[in-house]
Every structure is written in structure tokens, then in C-alpha cells.
Design a protein around this motif. Sequence first.
Motif, PDB file in Angstrom:
ATOM      1  N   VAL A  23      -1.462   9.139  -4.752  1.00 31.31           N
ATOM      2  CA  VAL A  23      -0.410   8.379  -4.078  1.00 31.31           C
ATOM      3  C   VAL A  23      -0.957   7.901  -2.739  1.00 31.31           C
ATOM      4  CG1 VAL A  23       0.624  10.427  -3.003  1.00 31.31           C
ATOM      5  CG2 VAL A  23       2.014   8.377  -3.360  1.00 31.31           C
ATOM      6  N   ARG A  24      -0.549   6.700  -2.344  1.00 30.24           N
ATOM      7  CA  ARG A  24      -0.941   6.187  -1.037  1.00 30.24           C
ATOM      8  C   ARG A  24       0.185   5.345  -0.461  1.00 30.24           C
ATOM      9  NH1 ARG A  24      -4.867   1.020  -1.976  1.00 30.24           N
ATOM     10  NH2 ARG A  24      -3.825   0.291  -3.842  1.00 30.24           N
ATOM     11  N   ALA A  25       0.273   5.342   0.843  1.00 28.81           N
ATOM     12  CA  ALA A  25       1.289   4.556   1.546  1.00 28.81           C
ATOM     13  C   ALA A  25       0.785   3.127   1.706  1.00 28.81           C
ATOM     14  CB  ALA A  25       1.589   5.169   2.897  1.00 28.81           C
ATOM     15  N   LEU A  26       1.690   2.167   1.504  1.00 31.17           N
ATOM     16  CA  LEU A  26       1.376   0.754   1.677  1.00 31.17           C
ATOM     17  C   LEU A  26       2.415   0.118   2.592  1.00 31.17           C
ATOM     18  CD1 LEU A  26       0.712  -0.289  -2.032  1.00 31.17           C
ATOM     19  CD2 LEU A  26      -0.995   0.191  -0.299  1.00 31.17           C
ATOM     20  N   ARG A  27       1.947  -0.774   3.436  1.00 34.95           N
ATOM     21  CA  ARG A  27       2.836  -1.610   4.250  1.00 34.95           C
ATOM     22  C   ARG A  27       2.379  -3.032   4.038  1.00 34.95           C
ATOM     23  NH1 ARG A  27       2.975  -2.809  10.309  1.00 34.95           N
ATOM     24  NH2 ARG A  27       5.106  -3.548  10.555  1.00 34.95           N
ATOM     25  N   GLN A  28       3.310  -3.910   3.725  1.00 34.27           N
ATOM     26  CA  GLN A  28       2.923  -5.294   3.470  1.00 34.27           C
ATOM     27  C   GLN A  28       3.983  -6.258   3.966  1.00 34.27           C
ATOM     28  OE1 GLN A  28       2.480  -4.701  -0.774  1.00 34.27           O
ATOM     29  NE2 GLN A  28       4.144  -6.127  -1.180  1.00 34.27           N
ATOM     30  N   GLY A  29       3.537  -7.456   4.276  1.00 31.14           N
ATOM     31  CA  GLY A  29       4.443  -8.511   4.715  1.00 31.14           C
ATOM     32  C   GLY A  29       3.951  -9.841   4.204  1.00 31.14           C
ATOM     33  N   TYR A  30       4.836 -10.818   4.204  1.00 29.72           N
ATOM     34  CA  TYR A  30       4.524 -12.134   3.662  1.00 29.72           C
ATOM     35  C   TYR A  30       4.502 -13.161   4.776  1.00 29.72           C
ATOM     36  CZ  TYR A  30       4.766 -10.000  -0.803  1.00 29.72           C
ATOM     37  OH  TYR A  30       4.477  -9.195  -1.863  1.00 29.72           O
ATOM     38  N   VAL A  31       3.381 -13.866   4.872  1.00 26.03           N
ATOM     39  CA  VAL A  31       3.227 -14.927   5.846  1.00 26.03           C
ATOM     40  C   VAL A  31       4.026 -16.140   5.380  1.00 26.03           C
ATOM     41  CG1 VAL A  31       1.564 -16.444   6.986  1.00 26.03           C
ATOM     42  CG2 VAL A  31       0.970 -14.056   6.509  1.00 26.03           C
ATOM     43  N   CYS A  32       3.977 -16.384   4.072  1.00 27.41           N
ATOM     44  CA  CYS A  32       4.812 -17.431   3.479  1.00 27.41           C
ATOM     45  C   CYS A  32       4.999 -17.114   2.005  1.00 27.41           C
ATOM     46  CB  CYS A  32       4.216 -18.826   3.676  1.00 27.41           C
ATOM     47  SG  CYS A  32       2.724 -19.127   2.759  1.00 27.41           S
ATOM     48  N   SER A  33       6.118 -17.581   1.474  1.00 29.68           N
ATOM     49  CA  SER A  33       6.350 -17.422   0.040  1.00 29.68           C
ATOM     50  C   SER A  33       7.272 -18.524  -0.446  1.00 29.68           C
ATOM     51  CB  SER A  33       6.940 -16.044  -0.286  1.00 29.68           C
ATOM     52  OG  SER A  33       8.236 -15.916   0.235  1.00 29.68           O
ATOM     53  N   ALA A  34       7.040 -18.915  -1.670  1.00 31.17           N
ATOM     54  CA  ALA A  34       7.842 -19.913  -2.369  1.00 31.17           C
ATOM     55  C   ALA A  34       7.910 -19.435  -3.812  1.00 31.17           C
ATOM     56  CB  ALA A  34       7.184 -21.284  -2.261  1.00 31.17           C
ATOM     57  N   PRO A  35       8.758 -20.035  -4.649  1.00 30.81           N
ATOM     58  CA  PRO A  35       8.866 -19.558  -6.030  1.00 30.81           C
ATOM     59  C   PRO A  35       7.551 -19.512  -6.796  1.00 30.81           C
ATOM     60  CG  PRO A  35      10.686 -21.018  -5.530  1.00 30.81           C
ATOM     61  CD  PRO A  35       9.749 -21.079  -4.351  1.00 30.81           C
ATOM     62  N   ILE A  84       7.536  -4.598   3.888  1.00 30.22           N
ATOM     63  CA  ILE A  84       7.899  -3.621   2.866  1.00 30.22           C
ATOM     64  C   ILE A  84       7.047  -2.382   3.092  1.00 30.22           C
ATOM     65  CG2 ILE A  84       7.666  -3.057   0.408  1.00 30.22           C
ATOM     66  CD1 ILE A  84       8.358  -5.927  -0.251  1.00 30.22           C
ATOM     67  N   ASP A  85       7.688  -1.230   3.049  1.00 28.86           N
ATOM     68  CA  ASP A  85       6.981   0.044   3.080  1.00 28.86           C
ATOM     69  C   ASP A  85       7.246   0.734   1.756  1.00 28.86           C
ATOM     70  OD1 ASP A  85       5.874   0.257   5.843  1.00 28.86           O
ATOM     71  OD2 ASP A  85       7.985  -0.065   6.344  1.00 28.86           O
ATOM     72  N   LYS A  86       6.167   1.222   1.145  1.00 31.85           N
ATOM     73  CA  LYS A  86       6.324   1.882  -0.144  1.00 31.85           C
ATOM     74  C   LYS A  86       5.187   2.866  -0.347  1.00 31.85           C
ATOM     75  CE  LYS A  86       4.117  -2.036  -2.521  1.00 31.85           C
ATOM     76  NZ  LYS A  86       4.313  -3.075  -3.545  1.00 31.85           N
ATOM     77  N   GLN A  87       5.382   3.737  -1.315  1.00 32.77           N
ATOM     78  CA  GLN A  87       4.323   4.622  -1.761  1.00 32.77           C
ATOM     79  C   GLN A  87       3.930   4.172  -3.155  1.00 32.77           C
ATOM     80  OE1 GLN A  87       6.193   8.550  -1.226  1.00 32.77           O
ATOM     81  NE2 GLN A  87       4.429   8.977   0.079  1.00 32.77           N
ATOM     82  N   ARG A  88       2.629   4.076  -3.380  1.00 35.24           N
ATOM     83  CA  ARG A  88       2.130   3.680  -4.696  1.00 35.24           C
ATOM     84  C   ARG A  88       1.521   4.904  -5.376  1.00 35.24           C
ATOM     85  NH1 ARG A  88      -0.682  -1.803  -5.637  1.00 35.24           N
ATOM     86  NH2 ARG A  88       1.529  -2.261  -5.916  1.00 35.24           N
ATOM     87  N   HIS A  89       2.065   5.224  -6.541  1.00 37.29           N
ATOM     88  CA  HIS A  89       1.597   6.343  -7.349  1.00 37.29           C
ATOM     89  C   HIS A  89       0.775   5.784  -8.507  1.00 37.29           C
ATOM     90  CE1 HIS A  89       4.652   9.030  -5.478  1.00 37.29           C
ATOM     91  NE2 HIS A  89       5.325   7.896  -5.391  1.00 37.29           N
ATOM     92  N   ILE A  90      -0.362   6.379  -8.777  1.00 43.52           N
ATOM     93  CA  ILE A  90      -1.207   5.975  -9.907  1.00 43.52           C
ATOM     94  C   ILE A  90      -0.942   6.947 -11.052  1.00 43.52           C
ATOM     95  CG2 ILE A  90      -3.561   5.595 -10.726  1.00 43.52           C
ATOM     96  CD1 ILE A  90      -2.532   3.606  -8.528  1.00 43.52           C
ATOM     97  N   VAL A  91      -0.536   6.381 -12.201  1.00 47.91           N
ATOM     98  CA  VAL A  91      -0.149   7.197 -13.347  1.00 47.91           C
ATOM     99  C   VAL A  91      -0.886   6.701 -14.593  1.00 47.91           C
ATOM    100  CG1 VAL A  91       1.778   8.006 -14.764  1.00 47.91           C
ATOM    101  CG2 VAL A  91       2.137   7.549 -12.326  1.00 47.91           C
ATOM    102  N   PRO A  92      -1.907   7.437 -15.028  1.00 49.94           N
ATOM    103  CA  PRO A  92      -2.596   7.069 -16.275  1.00 49.94           C
ATOM    104  C   PRO A  92      -1.752   7.474 -17.488  1.00 49.94           C
ATOM    105  CG  PRO A  92      -3.699   8.941 -15.232  1.00 49.94           C
ATOM    106  CD  PRO A  92      -2.537   8.574 -14.365  1.00 49.94           C
ATOM    107  N   TRP A  93      -1.823   6.648 -18.539  1.00 51.03           N
ATOM    108  CA  TRP A  93      -1.096   6.950 -19.782  1.00 51.03           C
ATOM    109  C   TRP A  93      -1.820   6.287 -20.944  1.00 51.03           C
ATOM    110  CZ3 TRP A  93       1.529   4.100 -23.525  1.00 51.03           C
ATOM    111  CH2 TRP A  93       2.325   4.851 -24.402  1.00 51.03           C
ATOM    112  N   GLN A  94      -2.355   7.055 -21.836  1.00 54.65           N
ATOM    113  CA  GLN A  94      -3.004   6.594 -23.070  1.00 54.65           C
ATOM    114  C   GLN A  94      -3.939   5.402 -22.847  1.00 54.65           C
ATOM    115  OE1 GLN A  94      -0.207   6.090 -26.294  1.00 54.65           O
ATOM    116  NE2 GLN A  94       0.525   8.191 -26.117  1.00 54.65           N
TER     117      GLN A  94
END
Length: 154
Positions: A23-35, A84-94
Motif C-alpha cells: 500500500v502507498r499514499a498518493l496525492r494528485q491534482g489536475y492542471v486541466c481536464s476535459a471529457p 485527491i488523497d488516496k491509498q493504493r493497495h496492490i492485490v494480485p489475483w490469478q
Amino acid sequence: MAIEIERKFLLASDTWRRHAVSVRALRQGYVCSAPDRSVRVRISGPDAWLTLKFGPAGPAREEFEYAIPLADAEAILAHAADTIDKQRHIVPWQGLTFEIDEFHGRLAGLVIAELETERVHDGPLPDWIGREVTDDPRYYNAVLVRDGLPEGRR
């Protein structure tokens, strides 16, 4: 050119937690976004990246990602409307690897599993995977940071 193939899912349960290997903490933001495009800055510990994505919501979009100095990322994030602040978990599966993002702050309670693959995976999925939201732009981070939690997200 890099094509990112990624599917997004809500989760049916939290049994994935016992399979998480990191698991790791991530912080991200958007300089610009469109559809059909976004420019994002992301920080995780001492590392930082600038990412450009092109294409509409869906499983395959162009993605370009570059490591940048941490000080530059922090300066750029100061120009983002919100982060956005979030935690990213890495989960292996098959043989697959799920990245499960657990959001914090005003997005608290939202948990999304992402599956990046070389080609669109249409095989079986773990039982903790819920509704697919790949084609629902409300679940893209650039929209979440702007609009907040989608109504009726469960």
C-alpha cells in the motif's frame, strides 16, 4: 505512443484486503481536464509524475507519464483547483494485478479497483469485484476531484 488498457470496478466486499501485498499514499491534482483529456500531477513519497491522458471514458486511452522533480510537482499542485488523497493497495489475483484505490477527504468511503492489462481482459474476476464503471466518466479521478462522489454509487 502508449495505450493504457484499464477497467474500473466498484467493490462487492472488502475481502480483497487480506490479499493486498503493498500500500502507498498518493496525492494528485489536475492542471486541466476535459471529457477527452487530462493533465495530472501525482506524488507518492519522494516520487512525482506528470501524466497526460487522451481519449473518452472507456477501457483504452492514450497515456504519457513522466517522472518529474518533487519540488516541481508540489509547485504544479499549488495550481490545481483541488487534489485527491488516496491509498493504493496492490492485490494480485490469478496472474492479474488489481490496484485498489481507497479515497480520503471529501471522497472518503469510495473504493475503486483498477485492472491494467496488455489487452482487454474478459475472463473471470474475483468475487470481491462489483459493478464495472469503466465507461462511467463519473468514476474517473479528473471528474471525482471536480464533482465529488457520484450519486447512487453503490
